[in-house]
Design an enzyme around this catalytic site. Structure first.
Site: not given
Ligand code: SF4
Length: 222
Positions: A134, A152
């Site tokens: 991420k 997210d």
């Protein structure tokens, strides 16, 4: 939600392949200011900010980095102080021991393997200690080299509500999204969903009546 209702709702809005472009276009008009909320002036500051943002808010990170970046301006600066001093300087972002260790490991690798520069590819970025997929995706996208789509909590929730994925796992959600979202939109797409999630499609109380994509959303309550 009963299955027949979900089926009806999906039929009403049509296939996701046909909805994705209008969804992006409408959200882009609605959230023209959607962008990363972290404050940084260089590629190194971007990388550090994103690393510090794990498990805390962007506002909190910006508060800490406002003074941190005055003191630490190069990879060498992070290695020139004892670990405990760096821990104190990033304490307010939480998980400060682990983050300080990751920062120091990352700075060392930047110097040894990348001439002190922030690399561009996901493979290189994820080699850096403490940099998971991420974080790497966020950094690569901000540097203009998006190689995936950041997932997210907002991106996950909105992708599911909009019927763009049925998956729960972020890696599988990303796999669905990269097949669907045009490549030129990989960098801005997560920002649009994040800002729409913050402003309109709240986790507990989505404001479907004020939502610009309610006609394209199988979860719409209006
Ligand atoms: S219609 Fe409702 S559930 Fe769908 S994206 Fe908009 S606010 Fe979220």
């Amino acid at each position: 939600m009963p299955r027949s209702y979900v089926h009806e709702a999906r039929k009403r809005v049509g296939p996701k392949k046909q909805r994705i472009r209008p969804i992006i276009e409408r959200l882009a008009v609605e959230h023209a200011d959607a962008a990363i909320a972290l404050t940084f002036r260089s590629e190194l500051e971007l990388l550090v900010s994103v690393m510090l943002s794990a498990q805390t808010t962007d506002v909190n990170v910006n508060r800490v980095t406002a003074t941190l970046f005055e003191k630490y301006q190069s990879p060498e600066d992070y290695l020139a102080v004892p670990q405990e001093e760096l821990e104190r300087d990033i304490f307010a972002t939480g998980f400060y021991r682990q983050k300080a260790r990751s920062l120091r490991g990352t700075m060392l690798m930047l110097l040894e393997d990348f001439d002190g520069q922030v690399p561009r590819t996901l493979d290189e970025l994820t080699r850096l200690p403490g940099v998971a997929r991420k974080t790497a995706n966020v950094v690569a996208a901000e540097l203009g080299h998006a190689q995936g789509i950041v997932v997210d909590t907002h991106v996950r929730r909105l992708s599911q509500r909009l019927g763009l994925t049925k998956q729960e796992d972020p890696v599988k959600i990303e796999r669905d999204l990269v097949k669907l979202v045009p490549r030129e939109d990989w960098a801005r797409f997560p920002h649009l969903l994040i800002w729409h999630g913050r402003r309109v499609c709240d986790a507990r109380k989505p404001r479907c009546e004020d939502c610009v994509v309610n006609g394209l959303c199988p979860s719409s309550r209006v």
